[in-house]
Design an enzyme around this catalytic site. Structure first.
Site, PDB file in Angstrom:
ATOM      1  N   HIS A 463      38.571 -17.132  13.301  1.00 15.19           N
ATOM      2  CA  HIS A 463      39.364 -16.255  12.429  1.00 15.19           C
ATOM      3  C   HIS A 463      40.865 -16.482  12.654  1.00 15.19           C
ATOM      4  O   HIS A 463      41.625 -16.741  11.707  1.00 15.19           O
ATOM      5  CB  HIS A 463      38.992 -14.792  12.730  1.00 15.19           C
ATOM      6  CG  HIS A 463      39.744 -13.789  11.910  1.00 15.19           C
ATOM      7  ND1 HIS A 463      39.207 -13.175  10.810  1.00 15.19           N
ATOM      8  CD2 HIS A 463      41.011 -13.303  12.025  1.00 15.19           C
ATOM      9  CE1 HIS A 463      40.102 -12.350  10.276  1.00 15.19           C
ATOM     10  NE2 HIS A 463      41.207 -12.400  11.001  1.00 15.19           N
ATOM     11  N   GLU A 464      41.285 -16.413  13.915  1.00 14.30           N
ATOM     12  CA  GLU A 464      42.721 -16.572  14.204  1.00 14.30           C
ATOM     13  C   GLU A 464      43.181 -17.996  13.883  1.00 14.30           C
ATOM     14  O   GLU A 464      44.300 -18.212  13.432  1.00 14.30           O
ATOM     15  CB  GLU A 464      43.032 -16.212  15.666  1.00 14.30           C
ATOM     16  CG  GLU A 464      42.749 -14.761  16.032  1.00 14.30           C
ATOM     17  CD  GLU A 464      43.327 -13.740  15.060  1.00 14.30           C
ATOM     18  OE1 GLU A 464      44.384 -14.009  14.451  1.00 14.30           O
ATOM     19  OE2 GLU A 464      42.710 -12.672  14.890  1.00 14.30           O
ATOM     20  N   HIS A 467      44.045 -18.271  10.279  1.00  8.49           N
ATOM     21  CA  HIS A 467      45.435 -17.841  10.050  1.00  8.49           C
ATOM     22  C   HIS A 467      46.396 -18.954  10.446  1.00  8.49           C
ATOM     23  O   HIS A 467      47.384 -19.232   9.759  1.00  8.49           O
ATOM     24  CB  HIS A 467      45.760 -16.611  10.904  1.00  8.49           C
ATOM     25  CG  HIS A 467      45.253 -15.311  10.370  1.00  8.49           C
ATOM     26  ND1 HIS A 467      45.463 -14.896   9.075  1.00  8.49           N
ATOM     27  CD2 HIS A 467      44.572 -14.309  10.983  1.00  8.49           C
ATOM     28  CE1 HIS A 467      44.913 -13.691   8.907  1.00  8.49           C
ATOM     29  NE2 HIS A 467      44.366 -13.315  10.043  1.00  8.49           N
ATOM     30  N   HIS A 470      46.870 -21.603   7.935  1.00  4.71           N
ATOM     31  CA  HIS A 470      47.720 -21.122   6.839  1.00  4.71           C
ATOM     32  C   HIS A 470      49.194 -21.388   7.184  1.00  4.71           C
ATOM     33  O   HIS A 470      50.004 -21.718   6.312  1.00  4.71           O
ATOM     34  CB  HIS A 470      47.467 -19.621   6.655  1.00  4.71           C
ATOM     35  CG  HIS A 470      47.761 -19.107   5.284  1.00  4.71           C
ATOM     36  ND1 HIS A 470      47.573 -17.790   4.931  1.00  4.71           N
ATOM     37  CD2 HIS A 470      48.239 -19.704   4.164  1.00  4.71           C
ATOM     38  CE1 HIS A 470      47.912 -17.614   3.663  1.00  4.71           C
ATOM     39  NE2 HIS A 470      48.330 -18.759   3.176  1.00  4.71           N
TER      40      HIS A 470
END
Length: 671
Positions: A463-464, A467, A470
């Site tokens: 999940h991290e 990010h 991105h």
């Protein structure tokens, strides 16, 4: 010489002393004021270049220094840093207001904005101009002098209160420990949890075992400890953070924050704080968020009630308990899951050695987006636990610097997050690449074992890292639109979509190898991970919706009549409640996402982004999870574009259609 005021590239962590921060921030504020003065006093007619672009490039030094400071205040804080934060926050708040409420500056910005139809701007330039204008208008530039002064007062007060809120939660987390000296009380706990607890006790120079409220210590205890009385003690301690009769109580702070936010919204012409916030989100209005939430609630609640009743019946049959309580949920759910799927989290852990999972996520990023990660040792770091990497593309071109900080320690707040030390932008025809960081709290290696992750921790890392991608793949002209600078309900799409790879055989085969034998994870486990992914999805959905609805309740009404935090919260939870209430506990007083982080009137965005991510991943599944065509579209239209256009436009360009919630309901097994 103050290292923060030098022209550094990567952050000069080892040279920074606490005494450097305040002088550096004061100097950088003065430098930014001069940059703004140069724009204001420019005699040329206001233009996109001399006003809009010039303003976007101001404050670079200030932004870099504050990003270092506030990241350390979360990941490596101490009393001195917390004290400095209290001095710095009002300074920054006042400076931000000086800029927003600078009439001459706003006049120039408005002049360019009013002539935008004659400027033939690109989509990105138009977004920058609109965002800049709204940044002024939505924050008081059109107010009269008296109201501007009130706004300043409110903003200064809010910045102090949210800092205090966070400090109180951290102090409460650190203040509790469950010290066990009788080994029988460890019954049910896996060896890894016992070993970690022994290490904590040793670090505190105590005998026996110590469990804390940090997630890597708390969650295994609540999941496996047979001693119900001790689970209850832990759960109540966790749930009453900042809700006790002591100096860390956050009840008054919660009420002050929601009232000040409401006053601020009214001052700016909005009905509530939620109306103010949501105007600039994909969801657009509180009404839309509530419709979205209630629609999901309607579909998830029957499943949640059924799951809860099954779990309670199972617990009563197994241990003859009178009633299923909050401290029983994880414990019996794990037993039931193990029975139903013959899947034990502890059996999986040896396959998820932290280093292997890191290699796995890097390999997946390479297959999807042509990125290479090389660990380097010449970049300064703020703690020895931090790992540093150079990121390049397949041709060896430099893409980003990546920091990763994986283990809990005293000065680090709970949870996991992604952050940035330097944004990406194109300036003077040079594409300045970003410095991106992820921070997690995974169990530390012990004397006998490396850091082995639970499957939940594996998904957290993915999940991290989603990010981080991105940020790493950002490719925009202006830093204020770069990377994760997107609508709050769009920002979770890249992170949540990457979690899907953790459930896929093709991806797990790349990294899920036993840390001792190097044997690949057995495919029956992979199948069971997939099958069990929707286990208790009704209850999980209800839980997430309850947090989002609590947030909307705090921020979507006039809160001036609320005088009891706990009573208000209980009412907000009515439609999602499954477990009996615990009188000593209150969630709001430690709900850092909405009272310290940036999620006020935005917690719904996790579920909103799940709808996007389920729909996006269905596209990958149709074509293949490593399909280059789909990955390239996602990289081009989502990951690299930041906030340069409306999120729905970017999403439709990637997917070819708007998302609907059926993909999510299908994945969750709710339809």
């Amino acid at each position: 010489m103050n290292p923060l005021l030098t022209d550094f590239n990567t952050a000069p962590f080892t040279q920074i002393k606490e005494s450097h921060y305040i002088p550096a921030i004061q100097a950088a504020i003065e430098e930014t004021k001069k940059e703004i003065d140069a724009i204001v006093t420019n005699n040329a007619t206001p233009s996109f270049e001399n006003t809009t672009v010039a303003l976007d490039f101001t404050g670079e030094k200030l932004n870099r220094i504050t990003s270092i400071f506030f990241n350390l205040n979360s990941a490596e804080t101490n009393d001195e840093i917390q004290k400095i934060a209290k001095e710095i926050s009002p300074l920054l708040s006042e400076f931000k207001n000086d800029m927003i409420l600078n009439e001459a500056l706003f006049k120039r910005v408005k002049s360019v904005f009013d002539s935008k139809d004659d400027l033939s701007l690109t989509a990105e330039q138009t977004t920058l101009l609109e965002k800049q204008y709204k940044g002024f208008a939505r924050n008081g530039a059109n107010l009269n002098d008296k109201d501007k002064a009130t706004l300043r007062q409110i903003d200064t007060e809010l910045s102090k209160l949210s800092l205090q809120f966070g400090e109180n939660v951290l102090a409460e987390t650190n203040a509790f420990e469950l010290h066990i000296s009788n080994e029988e009380d460890l019954s049910g706990l896996p060896n890894s949890a016992k070993e970690a607890a022994k290490e904590i006790a040793k670090s505190k120079e105590k005998e026996g075992w110590i469990f804390t409220l940090d997630y890597p210590s708390y969650i295994p205890f609540m999941t496996y400890a047979d001693n119900r009385a001790l689970r209850k003690e832990m759960a109540i301690a966790f749930g009453k953070k900042a809700f006790q009769n002591n100096e860390n109580n956050n009840e008054a702070i919660v009420l002050k924050i929601v009232n000040l936010r409401h006053q601020r919204a009214n001052l700016l012409g909005y009905k509530t704080h939620a109306h103010f916030v949501l105007e600039e989100r994909m969801a657009e209005s509180p009404e839309k968020v509530l419709t979205f939430s209630k629609d999901l609630l309607e579909k998830a609640k029957p499943a949640a009630i059924k799951e809860f009743n099954e779990l309670e019946a199972y617990a009563k049959k197994l241990d003859r308990i009178d009633q299923l309580q909050k401290w029983d949920g994880a414990y019996y759910a794990e037993k039931l899951k193990k029975e139903r799927f013959n899947l034990d989290q502890e059996i999986l852990k040896p396959y998820f050695k932290l280093e292997n999972v890191i290699d796995g996520v890097f390999t997946i990023a390479s297959k999807l987006y042509d990125l290479q990660f090389e660990e380097v040792f010449d970049i300064e770091k703020y703690h020895e636990d931090v790992k540093t990497y150079n990121v390049t593309d397949n041709n060896g071109n430099f893409v980003a610097v990546f920091y990763a900080d994986f283990h809990p320690r005293k000065g680090k707040r709970n949870g996991a997050w992604m952050t940035s030390y330097k944004p990406q932008q194109i300036k003077n025809e040079v594409n300045e690449r970003p410095h991106v960081s992820i921070v997690c709290n995974f169990t530390k290696p012990t004397e006998t074992k490396p850091s082995l992750l639970t499957f939940n921790e594996v998904t957290t890392l993915f999940h991290e890292f989603g990010h981080a991608l991105h940020g790493i793949l950002a490719n925009t002209t202006y830093n204020s639109l770069s990377g994760t600078s997107v609508s709050w309900d769009f920002v979770e799409l890249p992170s949540q979509v990457l979690e899907n790879w953790c459930y896929e055989k093709e991806a797990l085969e790349l990294f899920a190898k036993h840390y001792e034998t190097n044997e690949l994870i057995q495919m029956e486990y992979v199948q069971k991970i997939k099958e069990s992914a929707s286990f208790h999805e009704g209850m999980q959905t209800l839980r997430q919706l309850s947090f989002g609805l609590l947030d909307m309740n705090w921020h979507g009404i006039d809160p001036s009549k609320i005088d009891n935090v706990k009573a208000f919260e209980s009412k907000a939870f009515e439609s999602t409640k499954l477990y009996p209430d615990v009188a000593e506990n209150c969630m709001s007083t430690a709900f850092s996402h909405i009272f310290q982080g940036g999620y006020s009137a935005g917690y719904y965005s996790y579920k909103w982004a799940e709808v996007l991510d389920a729909d996006a991943f269905e596209y990958f599944l149709e074509k293949g999870i490593f399909n280059k065509e789909v990955a390239t579209k996602f990289k081009e239209h989502v990951l690299s574009k930041g906030g340069t256009e409306k999120p729905m436009e970017l999403y439709k360009r990637f997917r070819g259609q708007e998302p609907n919630n059926e993909s999510l309901l299908r994945r969750a097994g709710l339809i």
